[in-house]
Design a protein around this motif. Structure first.
Motif, PDB file in Angstrom:
ATOM      1  N   PRO A 151      60.572  77.204 -13.696  1.00 51.09           N
ATOM      2  CA  PRO A 151      61.049  75.819 -13.603  1.00 51.09           C
ATOM      3  C   PRO A 151      61.665  75.319 -14.913  1.00 51.09           C
ATOM      4  N   GLY A 152      61.110  75.762 -16.039  1.00 49.24           N
ATOM      5  CA  GLY A 152      61.652  75.350 -17.331  1.00 49.24           C
ATOM      6  C   GLY A 152      63.069  75.838 -17.548  1.00 49.24           C
ATOM      7  N   TRP A 153      63.328  77.103 -17.215  1.00 46.21           N
ATOM      8  CA  TRP A 153      64.688  77.630 -17.391  1.00 46.21           C
ATOM      9  C   TRP A 153      65.645  77.058 -16.361  1.00 46.21           C
ATOM     10  N   GLU A 154      65.159  76.748 -15.155  1.00 46.04           N
ATOM     11  CA  GLU A 154      66.019  76.058 -14.181  1.00 46.04           C
ATOM     12  C   GLU A 154      66.512  74.740 -14.806  1.00 46.04           C
ATOM     13  N   TYR A 155      65.579  74.003 -15.409  1.00 48.03           N
ATOM     14  CA  TYR A 155      65.900  72.726 -16.053  1.00 48.03           C
ATOM     15  C   TYR A 155      66.902  72.926 -17.195  1.00 48.03           C
ATOM     16  N   TYR A 156      66.607  73.863 -18.085  1.00 51.58           N
ATOM     17  CA  TYR A 156      67.504  74.072 -19.228  1.00 51.58           C
ATOM     18  C   TYR A 156      68.885  74.549 -18.792  1.00 51.58           C
ATOM     19  N   LEU A 157      68.952  75.404 -17.797  1.00 45.82           N
ATOM     20  CA  LEU A 157      70.267  75.856 -17.328  1.00 45.82           C
ATOM     21  C   LEU A 157      71.027  74.738 -16.638  1.00 45.82           C
ATOM     22  N   ASP A 158      70.333  73.835 -15.975  1.00 48.76           N
ATOM     23  CA  ASP A 158      71.019  72.677 -15.401  1.00 48.76           C
ATOM     24  C   ASP A 158      71.459  71.703 -16.503  1.00 48.76           C
ATOM     25  N   ARG A 159      70.680  71.605 -17.576  1.00 46.18           N
ATOM     26  CA  ARG A 159      71.140  70.823 -18.747  1.00 46.18           C
ATOM     27  C   ARG A 159      72.389  71.477 -19.331  1.00 46.18           C
ATOM     28  N   PHE A 160      72.366  72.802 -19.437  1.00 47.52           N
ATOM     29  CA  PHE A 160      73.519  73.546 -19.930  1.00 47.52           C
ATOM     30  C   PHE A 160      74.738  73.265 -19.049  1.00 47.52           C
TER      31      PHE A 160
END
Length: 172
Positions: A132-141
């Protein structure tokens, strides 16, 4: 907003690979710049200082995290504009991360770039939280690359944990 989890988990001889893919209507060089230039990484994960390049270490400050932790990020491999691999060790463990960028060569698809993000996990169960953390960061990206709205972490965790638990069960 209710983002849909996209990550998949594949078991390896040493643990598991957590893989997430995003596609952008942008040239690979622009996506690479958003991934590697400190003034652009500051907008989605945090700024870094130091001299970048394979075999070097930069200092990354993660501005979207509580207390904005700073740590050393070892650049394991860097082949612009297609491949980056970094490692970071902090109080939460070892982060072995890899990004591959490819630009479509199909007719009429100029400027469509696919980003494949991989976290190499020694302990597959870490995917429950890091997924979930990387999903969030990639969506921020993605919001930096496309100019779209910035996501809210509350939409990702704990909402996506069940998806990653299913991935763990399916890959066992």
């Amino acid at each position: 907003m209710s983002p849909t989890p996209t990550g998949r988990l594949t078991r390896t001889a040493t643990g598991a690979d957590l893989v997430l893919v995003r596609t952008f209507r942008a040239p690979r060089a622009d996506v690479w710049a958003a991934l590697t230039e400190s003034e652009r990484t500051a907008r989605w994960i945090g700024p870094w200082t130091g001299e970048a390049g394979a075999g070097r270490t930069v200092r990354l400050t993660m501005t979207a995290e509580d207390e904005e932790p700073t740590g050393d990020l070892d650049i394991v491999a860097c082949q612009a504009p297609e491949h980056l691999r970094v490692r970071m060790v902090d109080e939460y463990g070892t982060w072995d991360l890899e990004v591959h960028l490819s630009e479509s060569t199909e007719e009429g698809a100029d400027g469509v770039t696919t980003l494949e993000f991989v976290q190499h996990l020694v302990e597959p169960g870490e995917a429950r939280d890091s997924g979930p953390g990387w999903e969030y960061y990639l969506d921020r990206f993605a919001s930096v690359v496309t100019g779209g709205p910035e996501p809210d972490f509350a939409d990702y965790h704990p909402a996506m944990v069940a998806h990653y638990e299913q991935q763990l069960d399916a890959s066992a």
